[in-house]
Scaffold this active site. Structure first.
Site, PDB file in Angstrom:
ATOM      1  N   HIS A  31       0.809  -1.209   0.000  1.00  8.34           N
ATOM      2  CA  HIS A  31       0.000   0.000   0.000  1.00  8.34           C
ATOM      3  C   HIS A  31       0.844   1.262   0.000  1.00  8.34           C
ATOM      4  CE1 HIS A  31      -3.875  -2.121   1.443  1.00  8.34           C
ATOM      5  NE2 HIS A  31      -3.613  -2.289   0.174  1.00  8.34           N
ATOM      6  N   CYS A  41       3.934  -3.168 -27.690  1.00 11.26           N
ATOM      7  CA  CYS A  41       3.670  -2.497 -26.415  1.00 11.26           C
ATOM      8  C   CYS A  41       4.562  -2.999 -25.282  1.00 11.26           C
ATOM      9  CB  CYS A  41       2.202  -2.635 -26.022  1.00 11.26           C
ATOM     10  SG  CYS A  41       1.708  -4.323 -25.686  1.00 11.26           S
TER      11      CYS A  41
HETATM   12  C1  PEP Z   1       4.496  -7.956 -22.624  1.00 11.66           C
HETATM   13  O1  PEP Z   1       4.527  -9.135 -22.267  1.00 11.66           O
HETATM   14  O2  PEP Z   1       5.326  -7.438 -23.387  1.00 11.66           O
HETATM   15  C2  PEP Z   1       3.443  -7.072 -22.125  1.00 11.66           C
HETATM   16  C3  PEP Z   1       3.273  -5.859 -22.595  1.00 11.66           C
HETATM   17  O3  PEP Z   1       2.677  -7.549 -21.126  1.00 11.66           O
HETATM   18  P1  PEP Z   1       3.120  -7.585 -19.590  1.00 11.66           P
HETATM   19  O4  PEP Z   1       4.455  -6.903 -19.502  1.00 11.66           O
HETATM   20  O5  PEP Z   1       2.039  -6.885 -18.856  1.00 11.66           O
HETATM   21  O6  PEP Z   1       3.179  -9.047 -19.336  1.00 11.66           O
END
Ligand code: PEP
Ligand code: MG
Length: 754
Positions: free
Chosen positions: A368, A681
């Site tokens: 937290h 991403c």
């Molecule tokens: C990834 O695996 O690149 C991704 C964006 O997901 P996470 O990092 O949340 O597993």
């Protein structure tokens, strides 16, 4: 606590207080104190040993032993009974001390006539700084209560010892050869950023001086007042700006729930009825709870114990001086708070304008206090092993949240480096802010959609500050992890609606729950798995527990009523998983429609590509989705069979290898041919050099963490896409483990800012 012992303790403590507050040197006060203890405990001897440099315990004061031994008798830690007490930090009470195998006879003290011995460690900040001993001629059997009394006295003496007058401050620093030398401690990053300031030790634990009460009704009244006071303080925090919503509010709601817990309150009330002072009752109930919890291994429950520590300490503070946070007045202008652990309210005791960083010995990213610290934008490093034992108040400290490290008493060189880095950082931040409204377009006109990754409401303001084109990955599991219970449809709807509202029309891609692996839900019944990253996680869980996914999808549909909705499913390894997840979405849409509820204006469905097998099902996959996003973090670990969380292998393979880049190139080409937008991403998209490589592969949408938007945009605006594309095409079949150096040289030669 029964019998006459507590009253002995009370009388003694009152006298000790007078001596400590009185005049004279520390040595004179210590001499008086040993005399008082001996008299009060009906012991012929009372001696105080103080830890000196080199792990030596030196006799500093005695009543009863030969005075000539003072400052002459020295014992190593582990040597003799006194050394044994220090070595194990535990009390000893022996009716026949001389027959004990550890007894080390010191003729200069004249102690041979004393048969029984009781000694306790003098502890401060978790470290033994001395030993307090009483001895009797007879074979006396010391009681538990007497040990407790001596321990309480030792707590008071600790203050005298650390005052710095008896031995220099340099000797009080742990003796591992590093006394007062600069130290670098490794830890774990809980919040990024760099903080430079002076150490403030968060030691809220109070010494309880009065244990037994004369008037239980008056004590009950004091407890009620103290509880009312912490409730008031909580309300004041709730009404602060920025506290109307967000995970930090959730954690404080949980905290408030704890303070209102009737079972806990009635146990304290019972203890008061039993004759304890309000302080002693709070401490007793808390100690009982701690003892019960000590065997609990569940990290979530252990984290919650910090909340209770916080509440108990706060109550003790209110009871002690009737004022909240009375001890926090002398906060330096630049303060780095150092604590073993903290509850979420603790942080609010410090003036945020002076708080530069936080260092903890315990605390995980979901604790937290970490969530609150992120809301306050304070760099935090946790798991800094034994930091409290190594730091002294007002020591200079650098908290390097970016790299999970802490510097204690850093040399001037290190200080200069960090001061310069902080200055540069500010300059860069100003530069990135000035680029906020400039498009992410290459010098030869290739437009890049530069999106942001988010996962907490706290991240949302960065969307507008950074000038990102939208949220390319909203990790919905993070709010789930911050709460103490699974949020229901209504709570989720509210949260998703807020995210859409705060995005002000910019697109948001909601990824459905990606829990399991390293993302643990506190209230979820976890099972041990040998290989959790490849285990029951993510879409596998939500397809096996479809109501979880359906509730989430329902909430998303309701939140996006009349607006555009993008939903993305994580960890899809097989097209049928996508089909099943999509079916659940269709089912929810049909139900919403049948119930007459408004639907989103549009619904787009996408998938993460993080499992390599999916790349071999693109023919079946691409016609069924509206977009695809490559999760390069998971993809790289599966492609190279190298655990992303294992430091031994995590950096062994470079995402800028011909293998990984060829893989990305192949799926980019296929997605483009099918007209399905593809983005990346994972973390790699947020590093300028890697982002340059991705653009060279033809990828035109990147989703990066908020702090990376500026650096990646700067790189894009300095890049010409065509030459790097051509250059990359010739590199992909090279038999090299990494193209990093080549790409770096290219960037340098072509003026690309990486
Ligand atoms: C990834 O695996 O690149 C991704 C964006 O997901 P996470 O990092 O949340 O597993
Ligand atoms: Mg992933």
């Amino acid at each position: 606590m029964a019998g006459s012992a507590p009253s002995v303790s009370r009388r003694l403590l009152a006298r000790l207080r007078d001596v400590m507050a009185g005049g004279g040197t520390s040595q004179e006060r210590l001499d008086k104190v040993t005399g008082l203890i001996a008299a009060d405990m009906v012991a012929e001897v009372c001696s105080c040993y103080v830890m000196r440099a080199g792990e030596v315990l030196e006799l500093f004061a005695t009543e009863g032993l030969k005075k000539t031994a003072v400052h002459n008798t020295r014992l190593r830690v582990g040597e003799g009974l006194v050394g044994d007490i220090a070595a194990h930090a535990r009390p000893l009470a022996l009716a026949d001390a001389q027959s004990h195998p550890y007894f080390a006879y010191r003729p200069e003290t004249g102690e041979e006539i004393y048969h029984s011995l009781m000694g306790v460690p003098i502890i401060r900040g978790g470290r033994v700084i001395g030993v307090l001993v009483v001895q009797n001629r007879t074979m006396r059997h010391y009681t538990e209560e007497e040990i407790e009394t001596l321990e309480t006295v030792a707590m008071v003496l600790a203050e005298l010892i650390v005052s710095g007058e008896l031995v220099g401050r340099d000797e009080l620093v742990p003796v591992d050869g590093n006394a007062l030398l600069p130290l670098r401690l490794e830890g774990v990053r809980l919040n990024a950023g760099v903080g430079i300031g002076l150490a403030v030790l968060h030691q809220p634990r109070r010494v309880i001086r009065q244990l037994v009460a004369e008037d239980p009704e008056a004590e009950a009244e004091r407890l009620r007042d103290a509880l009312a006071e912490i409730t008031l303080a909580l309300e004041a925090v709730f009404s602060r700006p920025g506290m109307d919503a967000g995970e930090h509010r959730d954690v404080l709601e949980t905290y408030r729930m704890f303070t209102e817990d009737q079972g806990w309150r009635s146990r304290i009330a019972e203890a008061i009825k039993g004759g304890l002072t309000a302080e002693a009752a709070v401490q007793k109930v808390h100690d009982d709870m701690r003892a019960r919890m000590s065997s609990v291994s569940d990290p979530y429950l252990r984290e919650r114990m910090h909340d209770f520590d916080d509440i108990a300490n706060r109550l003790l503070t209110c009871l002690a001086d009737g004022a909240e946070s009375g001890s926090r007045e002398e906060l330096p202008a630049d303060a780095v708070v150092i604590a073993r652990a903290m509850g979420p309210m603790d942080l609010f005791d410090y003036d945020p304008a002076r708080l530069r960083g936080l260092v903890l010995e315990e605390g995980s990213p979901t604790s937290h206090v970490a969530i609150v610290a992120r809301a306050m934008d304070i760099p935090v490093v946790s798991r800094a092993k034994d930091v409290l034992g190594k730091v002294e108040p007002l020591d200079p400290v650098i908290v390097d949240g970016d790299n999970g490290q802490v510097f204690l008493r850093p040399s001037e060189d290190i200080r200069d480096i960090f001061a310069e880095a902080t200055r540069q950082r500010r300059l860069r931040a100003a530069h990135y802010a000035s680029m906020r409204d400039l498009p992410a377009v290459t010098r030869d006109g290739v437009g890049i959609r530069l999106m942001m990754n988010a996962g907490l409401l706290l991240d949302l303001p960065h969307l507008h500050e950074s000038g990102a084109d939208g949220i390319g990955l909203y990790r919905t599991e993070l709010p789930f992890m911050a709460r103490s219970a699974l949020p229901d449809v209504a709570a989720q709807t509210l949260l998703y609606r807020k995210i859409l509202d705060q995005s002000e029309g910019l697109p948001v891609v909601f990824r459905t729950l990606d829990v399991g692996g390293d993302k643990v839900l506190p209230y979820w019944d976890r099972r041990e798995e040998d290989n959790p990253a490849m285990g029951w996680r993510s879409i596998r869980i939500t397809l096996d527990r479809p109501s979880l996914l359906r509730h989430q999808l329902r909430a998303l549909l309701r939140a996006a009523a009349g607006r555009d909705l993008s939903v993305m499913f994580p960890m899809i390894a097989e097209v049928t998983e996508l089909i099943r997840a999509r079916d659940l979405l269709d089912m929810e849409m049909a139900q919403e429609q049948a119930a007459g509820r408004p639907l989103p204006a549009s619904v787009k469905v996408g998938t993460m590509l993080e499992v390599p097998a999916l790349a071999f099902q693109l023919d079946a996959l691409l016609p069924r989705i509206d977009f695809i996003s490559v999760g390069s973090n998971d993809l790289a670990q599966f492609l190279f069979a190298a655990d992303r969380g294992n430091p031994l292998v995590a950096e062994r393979y470079d995402p800028l290898s011909p293998g990984m880049l060829s893989f990305l190139k192949a799926i980019t080409t296929r997605a483009a041919a099918a007209g399905v937008p593809l983005s990346v991403c994972g973390e790699m998209a947020g590093r300028p050099l890697e982002a340059m490589a991705l653009i060279a592969l033809g990828i035109t949408t990147l989703s990066v963490s908020a702090p990376s938007v500026g650096p990646v945009k700067t790189m894009i605006r300095s890049l010409e896409a065509a030459p790097i594309r051509d250059y990359m095409a010739g590199l992909l079949d090279r038999p090299e483990p990494s193209l990093r150096d080549k790409l770096k040289s290219f960037a340098l030669d072509h003026g690309v800012v990486i």
